[in-house]
Design a protein around this motif. Sequence first.
Motif, mmCIF file in Angstrom:
data_model
loop_
_atom_site.group_PDB
_atom_site.id
_atom_site.type_symbol
_atom_site.label_atom_id
_atom_site.label_comp_id
_atom_site.label_asym_id
_atom_site.label_seq_id
_atom_site.Cartn_x
_atom_site.Cartn_y
_atom_site.Cartn_z
ATOM 1 N N PHE A 42 -12.031 24.760 -25.905
ATOM 2 C CA PHE A 42 -11.859 23.346 -25.566
ATOM 3 C C PHE A 42 -11.499 22.580 -26.830
ATOM 4 C CE2 PHE A 42 -16.251 23.385 -27.024
ATOM 5 C CZ PHE A 42 -16.417 22.156 -27.655
ATOM 6 N N VAL A 43 -10.972 21.385 -26.636
ATOM 7 C CA VAL A 43 -10.735 20.464 -27.734
ATOM 8 C C VAL A 43 -11.052 19.056 -27.233
ATOM 9 C CG1 VAL A 43 -8.271 20.101 -27.188
ATOM 10 C CG2 VAL A 43 -9.101 19.717 -29.518
ATOM 11 N N VAL A 44 -11.686 18.261 -28.104
ATOM 12 C CA VAL A 44 -11.988 16.863 -27.794
ATOM 13 C C VAL A 44 -11.063 15.994 -28.631
ATOM 14 C CG1 VAL A 44 -13.736 15.062 -27.711
ATOM 15 C CG2 VAL A 44 -14.400 17.455 -27.375
ATOM 16 N N LEU A 45 -10.293 15.131 -27.982
ATOM 17 C CA LEU A 45 -9.366 14.228 -28.652
ATOM 18 C C LEU A 45 -9.898 12.807 -28.542
ATOM 19 C CD1 LEU A 45 -6.045 15.613 -27.089
ATOM 20 C CD2 LEU A 45 -7.214 16.400 -29.163
ATOM 21 N N ASP A 46 -9.901 12.096 -29.649
ATOM 22 C CA ASP A 46 -10.457 10.736 -29.643
ATOM 23 C C ASP A 46 -9.540 9.795 -30.402
ATOM 24 O OD1 ASP A 46 -12.540 8.879 -28.963
ATOM 25 O OD2 ASP A 46 -13.161 8.918 -31.063
ATOM 26 N N ALA A 47 -9.313 8.614 -29.838
ATOM 27 C CA ALA A 47 -8.406 7.642 -30.458
ATOM 28 C C ALA A 47 -9.059 6.844 -31.576
ATOM 29 C CB ALA A 47 -7.864 6.685 -29.393
ATOM 30 N N GLU A 48 -10.389 6.869 -31.657
ATOM 31 C CA GLU A 48 -11.084 6.074 -32.667
ATOM 32 C C GLU A 48 -10.978 6.709 -34.049
ATOM 33 O OE1 GLU A 48 -12.278 3.185 -32.176
ATOM 34 O OE2 GLU A 48 -12.501 3.048 -30.004
ATOM 35 N N GLU A 49 -11.136 5.884 -35.070
ATOM 36 C CA GLU A 49 -11.111 6.369 -36.447
ATOM 37 C C GLU A 49 -12.368 7.146 -36.799
ATOM 38 O OE1 GLU A 49 -8.791 6.041 -38.805
ATOM 39 O OE2 GLU A 49 -7.342 4.799 -37.723
ATOM 40 N N ARG A 50 -13.486 6.823 -36.098
ATOM 41 C CA ARG A 50 -14.775 7.423 -36.439
ATOM 42 C C ARG A 50 -15.606 7.577 -35.172
ATOM 43 N NH1 ARG A 50 -14.152 2.353 -38.038
ATOM 44 N NH2 ARG A 50 -13.366 3.072 -40.055
ATOM 45 N N PRO A 51 -16.713 8.313 -35.219
ATOM 46 C CA PRO A 51 -17.558 8.492 -34.037
ATOM 47 C C PRO A 51 -18.209 7.176 -33.597
ATOM 48 C CG PRO A 51 -18.020 10.187 -35.681
ATOM 49 C CD PRO A 51 -17.155 9.170 -36.348
ATOM 50 N N GLY A 52 -18.615 7.160 -32.335
ATOM 51 C CA GLY A 52 -19.366 6.014 -31.822
ATOM 52 C C GLY A 52 -18.834 5.424 -30.540
ATOM 53 N N GLY A 53 -17.665 5.852 -30.100
ATOM 54 C CA GLY A 53 -17.127 5.296 -28.861
ATOM 55 C C GLY A 53 -17.053 3.779 -28.921
ATOM 56 N N ALA A 54 -17.298 3.135 -27.798
ATOM 57 C CA ALA A 54 -17.226 1.673 -27.740
ATOM 58 C C ALA A 54 -18.379 0.997 -28.467
ATOM 59 C CB ALA A 54 -17.200 1.219 -26.280
ATOM 60 N N TRP A 55 -19.463 1.743 -28.735
ATOM 61 C CA TRP A 55 -20.617 1.107 -29.385
ATOM 62 C C TRP A 55 -20.243 0.499 -30.725
ATOM 63 C CZ3 TRP A 55 -24.486 0.058 -26.403
ATOM 64 C CH2 TRP A 55 -24.837 0.908 -25.348
ATOM 65 N N GLN A 56 -19.320 1.092 -31.455
ATOM 66 C CA GLN A 56 -18.979 0.584 -32.780
ATOM 67 C C GLN A 56 -18.274 -0.759 -32.724
ATOM 68 O OE1 GLN A 56 -15.681 3.113 -34.575
ATOM 69 N NE2 GLN A 56 -16.108 4.232 -32.680
ATOM 70 N N HIS A 57 -17.831 -1.181 -31.526
ATOM 71 C CA HIS A 57 -17.116 -2.445 -31.385
ATOM 72 C C HIS A 57 -17.976 -3.550 -30.764
ATOM 73 C CE1 HIS A 57 -13.624 -0.169 -32.470
ATOM 74 N NE2 HIS A 57 -13.725 0.608 -31.403
ATOM 75 N N ARG A 58 -19.199 -3.236 -30.393
ATOM 76 C CA ARG A 58 -20.045 -4.252 -29.762
ATOM 77 C C ARG A 58 -20.407 -5.355 -30.752
ATOM 78 N NH1 ARG A 58 -19.730 -3.239 -24.237
ATOM 79 N NH2 ARG A 58 -20.067 -1.030 -23.856
ATOM 80 N N TRP A 59 -20.738 -6.523 -30.216
ATOM 81 C CA TRP A 59 -21.077 -7.645 -31.085
ATOM 82 C C TRP A 59 -22.403 -7.392 -31.807
ATOM 83 C CZ3 TRP A 59 -20.272 -7.912 -25.789
ATOM 84 C CH2 TRP A 59 -21.396 -8.062 -24.991
ATOM 85 N N PRO A 60 -22.564 -7.931 -33.016
ATOM 86 C CA PRO A 60 -23.749 -7.623 -33.834
ATOM 87 C C PRO A 60 -25.072 -8.023 -33.201
ATOM 88 C CG PRO A 60 -22.017 -8.629 -35.162
ATOM 89 C CD PRO A 60 -21.586 -8.745 -33.733
ATOM 90 N N SER A 61 -25.059 -9.042 -32.354
ATOM 91 C CA SER A 61 -26.325 -9.509 -31.778
ATOM 92 C C SER A 61 -26.817 -8.664 -30.618
ATOM 93 C CB SER A 61 -26.183 -10.967 -31.322
ATOM 94 O OG SER A 61 -25.163 -11.075 -30.347
ATOM 95 N N LEU A 62 -26.044 -7.651 -30.208
ATOM 96 C CA LEU A 62 -26.518 -6.738 -29.163
ATOM 97 C C LEU A 62 -27.484 -5.755 -29.814
ATOM 98 C CD1 LEU A 62 -26.365 -5.816 -26.220
ATOM 99 C CD2 LEU A 62 -24.485 -4.305 -26.863
ATOM 100 N N ARG A 63 -28.761 -6.003 -29.623
ATOM 101 C CA ARG A 63 -29.803 -5.239 -30.308
ATOM 102 C C ARG A 63 -30.218 -4.028 -29.494
ATOM 103 N NH1 ARG A 63 -29.180 -7.496 -35.228
ATOM 104 N NH2 ARG A 63 -29.037 -9.760 -35.033
ATOM 105 N N MET A 64 -30.901 -3.111 -30.157
ATOM 106 C CA MET A 64 -31.376 -1.913 -29.477
ATOM 107 C C MET A 64 -32.324 -2.272 -28.333
ATOM 108 S SD MET A 64 -29.858 0.705 -30.740
ATOM 109 C CE MET A 64 -30.845 2.084 -30.166
ATOM 110 N N ALA A 65 -33.069 -3.358 -28.481
ATOM 111 C CA ALA A 65 -34.013 -3.765 -27.439
ATOM 112 C C ALA A 65 -33.298 -4.290 -26.196
ATOM 113 C CB ALA A 65 -34.971 -4.824 -27.975
ATOM 114 N N THR A 66 -32.044 -4.713 -26.347
ATOM 115 C CA THR A 66 -31.335 -5.307 -25.215
ATOM 116 C C THR A 66 -30.101 -4.515 -24.803
ATOM 117 O OG1 THR A 66 -30.133 -6.758 -26.742
ATOM 118 C CG2 THR A 66 -32.128 -7.631 -25.748
#
Length: 364
Positions: A42-66
């Motif tokens: 298998f091979v996994v292809l990803d368009a992002e520069e680094r790992p993290g999926g969409a999480w790396q683009h979320r706003w800073p105030s989205l905390r782990m608690a929420t």
Amino acid sequence: MQPVPVDVVVIGAGQAGLSAAYHLQRRGYVPVGRAIGDVPTFVVLDAEERPGGAWQHRWPSLRMATVNGIHELPGFPVPAADPAAASRDILPSYFAAYEERFALEVVRPVRVRSVRREDEDPAGRLIVETDAATWAASHVVNATGTWSRPFWPRYPGQERFRGRQLHVADYVSREEFTGKRVVIVGAGISAVQLLDEISHVAETFWVTRREPEWSDAAFDVPARVAAIAGVEERVRRGLPPGSVISVTGMHWTPWARAAEQRGVLVRHPMFASIEEDGVRMPDGSFVAADVILWATGFRPALDHLAPLRLRTPEGGIRVADGRSLDEPRLFLIGYGPSQSTVGANRAGRAAVRAITSEKTGIAA
């Protein structure tokens, strides 16, 4: 250049794609770059520069608690984290550690341009063309999610607005709205969360197309599973998946309660048009605005599948149990009933079971 042969191409390294890769490894598949002898690959292809999926683009105030949803990947729990920590600081590192722990060898950044059939043989290969290489696969697991396709509704006069318009995908922090009048559009969880946040520093005006149906039931795992089941029939018929909120109604989250207690959780009907300095309501009244924040959701990122001609007249793709009904070599996970994180994990496992059972001839 000849296509690189591989058994399974996984497109996307977010929650769904990594789940599929994990289960492929558990069933004996190896990354194509490490294959020795006659082993499935298998091979996994990803368009992002680094790992993290969409999480790396979320706003800073989205905390782990929420964080909304179950974000844990199979086989490796999320490390303990401060509930006040930003999710985009914690979860991408977790995804990176996951890829390393299981040696998934994700290839990035790679943009998939198209997926097409090699020939008319229904048991033949699918050709995955990218900006880096071309792959010839027995199966394709599409896990591209929705973050790259924010949905912007169109309303009369939208181009005339002299203030700022942005989608939640572009949101950074409430401070950029300090002292402004902000119209927030949308009935989803993000709309309410940002309404609560922004209303501390700005005057907010919340509009939705339909009156929200509030539910006092906890939005726990059973509730999420029920929501996933609620869109199953739509995608089976080839209808657009729709939102989970349209099935479950609005749940009373902590930020919804906080906004209600402060008197800012006031819903207004959707405006009829947009003017230079605000919006015109259905009753003819005018609401001045400096900013329009579109919390109007996302659409599946599936343009690269267009050569397969799977779209129905209604605009969806017919899918059952995570598999295209009109192209059985293609699995769509993180789509329709598997669009939540818990659904994506389960869909990744189910897709791999189906692929493995076909290869071995033994039911999984």
